[in-house]
Design a protein around this motif. Structure first.
Motif, PDB file in Angstrom:
ATOM      1  N   PRO A  79       0.820  -1.220   0.000  1.00 37.57           N
ATOM      2  CA  PRO A  79       0.000   0.000   0.000  1.00 37.57           C
ATOM      3  C   PRO A  79       0.855   1.273   0.000  1.00 37.57           C
ATOM      4  N   MET A  80       0.214   2.404  -0.295  1.00 33.03           N
ATOM      5  CA  MET A  80       0.952   3.663  -0.434  1.00 33.03           C
ATOM      6  C   MET A  80       1.355   4.253   0.913  1.00 33.03           C
ATOM      7  N   PHE A  81       0.648   3.860   1.970  1.00 25.46           N
ATOM      8  CA  PHE A  81       0.988   4.301   3.324  1.00 25.46           C
ATOM      9  C   PHE A  81       1.284   3.046   4.146  1.00 25.46           C
ATOM     10  N   PHE A  82       2.351   3.088   4.905  1.00 24.93           N
ATOM     11  CA  PHE A  82       2.779   1.910   5.670  1.00 24.93           C
ATOM     12  C   PHE A  82       3.455   2.396   6.932  1.00 24.93           C
ATOM     13  N   PRO A  83       3.683   1.521   7.900  1.00 27.06           N
ATOM     14  CA  PRO A  83       4.297   1.977   9.149  1.00 27.06           C
ATOM     15  C   PRO A  83       5.651   2.638   8.874  1.00 27.06           C
ATOM     16  N   GLY A  84       5.769   3.895   9.273  1.00 32.22           N
ATOM     17  CA  GLY A  84       7.046   4.587   9.124  1.00 32.22           C
ATOM     18  C   GLY A  84       7.158   5.457   7.899  1.00 32.22           C
ATOM     19  N   GLY A  85       6.151   5.458   7.035  1.00 32.60           N
ATOM     20  CA  GLY A  85       6.305   6.304   5.850  1.00 32.60           C
ATOM     21  C   GLY A  85       5.236   6.091   4.805  1.00 32.60           C
ATOM     22  N   SER A  86       5.507   6.642   3.633  1.00 31.32           N
ATOM     23  CA  SER A  86       4.572   6.578   2.518  1.00 31.32           C
ATOM     24  C   SER A  86       5.358   6.607   1.218  1.00 31.32           C
ATOM     25  N   ILE A  87       4.640   6.408   0.137  1.00 32.41           N
ATOM     26  CA  ILE A  87       5.253   6.472  -1.191  1.00 32.41           C
ATOM     27  C   ILE A  87       5.955   7.821  -1.415  1.00 32.41           C
ATOM     28  N   GLY A  88       5.427   8.886  -0.796  1.00 29.54           N
ATOM     29  CA  GLY A  88       6.041  10.212  -0.943  1.00 29.54           C
ATOM     30  C   GLY A  88       7.413  10.287  -0.291  1.00 29.54           C
ATOM     31  N   ASP A  89       7.528   9.713   0.907  1.00 25.92           N
ATOM     32  CA  ASP A  89       8.841   9.657   1.568  1.00 25.92           C
ATOM     33  C   ASP A  89       9.836   8.856   0.741  1.00 25.92           C
ATOM     34  N   LEU A  90       9.384   7.691   0.270  1.00 28.68           N
ATOM     35  CA  LEU A  90      10.285   6.840  -0.516  1.00 28.68           C
ATOM     36  C   LEU A  90      10.791   7.564  -1.748  1.00 28.68           C
ATOM     37  N   ALA A  91       9.867   8.282  -2.425  1.00 26.10           N
ATOM     38  CA  ALA A  91      10.226   8.915  -3.695  1.00 26.10           C
ATOM     39  C   ALA A  91      11.323   9.957  -3.491  1.00 26.10           C
ATOM     40  N   VAL A  92      11.234  10.700  -2.415  1.00 30.82           N
ATOM     41  CA  VAL A  92      12.256  11.722  -2.140  1.00 30.82           C
ATOM     42  C   VAL A  92      13.539  11.063  -1.637  1.00 30.82           C
ATOM     43  N   ASN A  93      13.410  10.243  -0.612  1.00 30.54           N
ATOM     44  CA  ASN A  93      14.613   9.670   0.005  1.00 30.54           C
ATOM     45  C   ASN A  93      15.338   8.713  -0.933  1.00 30.54           C
ATOM     46  N   GLY A  94      14.565   7.949  -1.704  1.00 36.66           N
ATOM     47  CA  GLY A  94      15.182   6.971  -2.598  1.00 36.66           C
ATOM     48  C   GLY A  94      16.054   7.629  -3.648  1.00 36.66           C
ATOM     49  N   THR A  95      15.557   8.708  -4.220  1.00 34.93           N
ATOM     50  CA  THR A  95      16.337   9.369  -5.267  1.00 34.93           C
ATOM     51  C   THR A  95      17.510  10.148  -4.674  1.00 34.93           C
ATOM     52  N   ILE A  96      17.298  10.765  -3.525  1.00 33.59           N
ATOM     53  CA  ILE A  96      18.430  11.389  -2.821  1.00 33.59           C
ATOM     54  C   ILE A  96      19.516  10.344  -2.554  1.00 33.59           C
ATOM     55  N   ASN A  97      19.101   9.161  -2.115  1.00 36.71           N
ATOM     56  CA  ASN A  97      20.087   8.128  -1.781  1.00 36.71           C
ATOM     57  C   ASN A  97      20.853   7.643  -3.008  1.00 36.71           C
TER      58      ASN A  97
END
Lengths: 354, 354
Positions: A79-97
């Motif tokens: 799902p798009m929201f999960f314990p500790g974050g969301s798809i929005g967090d992943l999209a920013v942090n993943g590309t930064i990483n």
């Protein structure tokens, strides 16, 4: 790993050069970050695009007399929201990483939404807010975007794509091919947390766990390591395909062997329990806020100290080393003194995990 | 149009600030490039992201002592292959054009695939080959990519995202806010061609026409205009929402009126016929290989000569001018001497056209 663009491939009358596949169709495993993903890139995308594509998660290219890193990732997590974050967090942090793993200082992000008709605007707003908050927390600017809408039944809520641009400091060259025998392999903290957090709320699988996603932007951790003067050869965030896929890619790229000390692997009990329940190998489970660092033995104390002094590296620990034996392979030494090969995952243990 | 990131928006308990909407859900019109798209950006995305987002198709940002342009677009066109091109051509040319419209020299592209499980690999290969061929033709490098797979029923064949990076030459500032009364409005060629080409092969609508998509990379046309010394104030490729949406955006951004000379609009008979058949306004139909240029009257001969000397600008013609009257509005003078307001399209005439 580059190849010239070839006009010899005739996709109109194509006999599927991607090896090991029974059917000439896309399967979930092509998106899993393992052997099938790598085959698709090597046998389909690279010949189609030509000589310039970086096979890694970001490309370092010259610009304006300096070097910049460019990276892109799409996010289809369910799902798009999960314990500790969301798809929005992943999209920013993943590309930064992805940028940070080449030693770049991330500066600018683009963000593109593909929305399914009927998605509540409040959901879009929650995701966009998560994007804004994550970017602000990381000190990175979202500078441009795009929105497309697909008809009901053609999408699945929200897909995101982020692309990122960063500057690579002069003298910094961090890339898989630099892994060398004698390098120490460090992980910045607990393994397998993101994947288990997402699975714990997936329809049909819901189980009780206290595991929250580790999604985080790691560029300040990298800056701390470089600032301390550690000679960092390779950095990699072990996302899809987990630690197993990342280490196998690095071993192949640098033609070195990697020897893991299995008892040293920081796998929390909650992750180990969930893996037992689901029949998963924690080494193949995705992480979204951890990095693997390869540093020469003499730099290891400096790197570890810098990492442990940073909130995102407090659990940093040595898990193995590069060796001259078994080049291209990852081998784990077990607690009982035996060895086992840690294979490149073939397909996808956990689909749509990011 | 920027705004500070506000923590005041509580999307968890949200009463949908996007105006004019009956239902707080995503509808196809939010992806149409018209008024609804603009509302979504202004009332949802900009407050969520904060102050740094460019409302235009690309952002110009400082880097390494110079300026770069960054742009992103997703592509969800249906069908994926149409007369004159494919989703792969659009993905490359569209992002190159967004960069070129800020005067940037496009250099690097990222490309991300979201694949539906079951898509034939030959289809993926044909699209990737189109990407490679279009990039090679444009002299732009595809430097990094990503692949995700979604389960059957969650996607629709192939979605693409491209992001692009280019360098803005010193002294070049091309942006909507520079449109000024007295500027001449030029279009580089025939209007409405791409949209009609795609619709002509859409299931349920198939009709006989000789129209092929005009998809093309326009950066060399822009280079020819700048190289000739034309003082270019604004450039815009009129894609989703067509010429009507682009001119309305520019009129609002620069607070000028735009007066169109309707008989001068280069609408081919085949497009006019198809628009009659489908009940469309050609001014709202997407183009993928045309640009609108705003230049001061004294620069118009130079700009027109440079455009007409380039294969992609052979049909360049003056279609109107910026005026002090009716700021923010686009008004067309008809052949009979009357006037009509050319409105911003509200939603989407032609969904999934790019």
């Amino acid at each position: 790993m580059t190849s010239e663009r070839s006009s010899a491939i005739d996709f109109e009358n194509w006999s599927c050069p991607v090896p090991l596949r029974d059917t000439p169709q896309v399967v979930m495993g092509h998106g899993g970050g393992g052997a099938m993903s790598a085959e698709l890139v090597e046998h389909l995308f690279l010949p189609a695009y030509g000589s310039s594509v970086s096979p890694g998660d970001s490309a370092v290219v010259p610009l304006l007399g300096g070097r910049i890193a460019i990276s892109t990732d799409s996010y289809v997590v369910k799902p798009m929201f999960f314990p500790g974050g969301s798809i929005g967090d992943l999209a920013v942090n993943g590309t930064i990483n992805d940028l940070a793993m080449s030693g770049a200082t991330p500066l600018y992000l683009s963000i593109a939404f593909i929305l399914q008709e009927g998605t509540p605007l409040a959901t879009v707003g929650r995701i966009a807010s998560a994007v804004g908050a994550a970017a602000a927390a990381a000190g990175v600017s979202v500078v441009t975007g795009d929105t497309k809408v697909v008809d009901n039944g053609s999408g699945d809520g929200v897909y995101l794509n982020t692309a990122g641009v960063g500057v690579v400091p002069e003298g910094v060259t961090i890339e898989p091919a630099r892994a060398a025998a004698g390098d120490v392999v460090i992980i910045s903290g607990d393994i397998g947390v993101h994947g288990i957090a997402v699975m714990s709320v997936r329809e049909g699988l819901e189980f009780e766990t206290s595991v929250s996603s580790d999604t985080a932007a790691l560029h300040s951790l990298v800056a701390a390591m470089l600032g301390a003067g550690a000679d960092v050869h390779v950095l990699r965030d072990p996302t899809r395909g987990g630690v197993a896929a990342s280490l196998n890619e690095i071993a192949r790229s640098a033609k070195v062997g990697i020897s893991l000390d299995e008892p040293s692997l920081p796998i929390p009990a909650s992750v180990a329990d969930a893996c037992s329940l689901l029949g998963l190998d924690a080494l193949q489970v995705a992480n979204e806020g951890k990095l693997l660092a390869f540093v020469p033995a003499e730099s290891a104390p400096l790197a570890l100290e810098a990492m442990r002094g940073h909130p995102l590296g407090a659990g940093a620990t040595v898990i193995g080393a590069c060796v001259e034996e078994h080049p291209g392979m990852v081998v784990a030494r077990t607690a009982l003194g035996g060895t086992r090969v840690v294979n490149m995952p073939i397909g996808e243990q956990l689909p749509r995990i990011c």
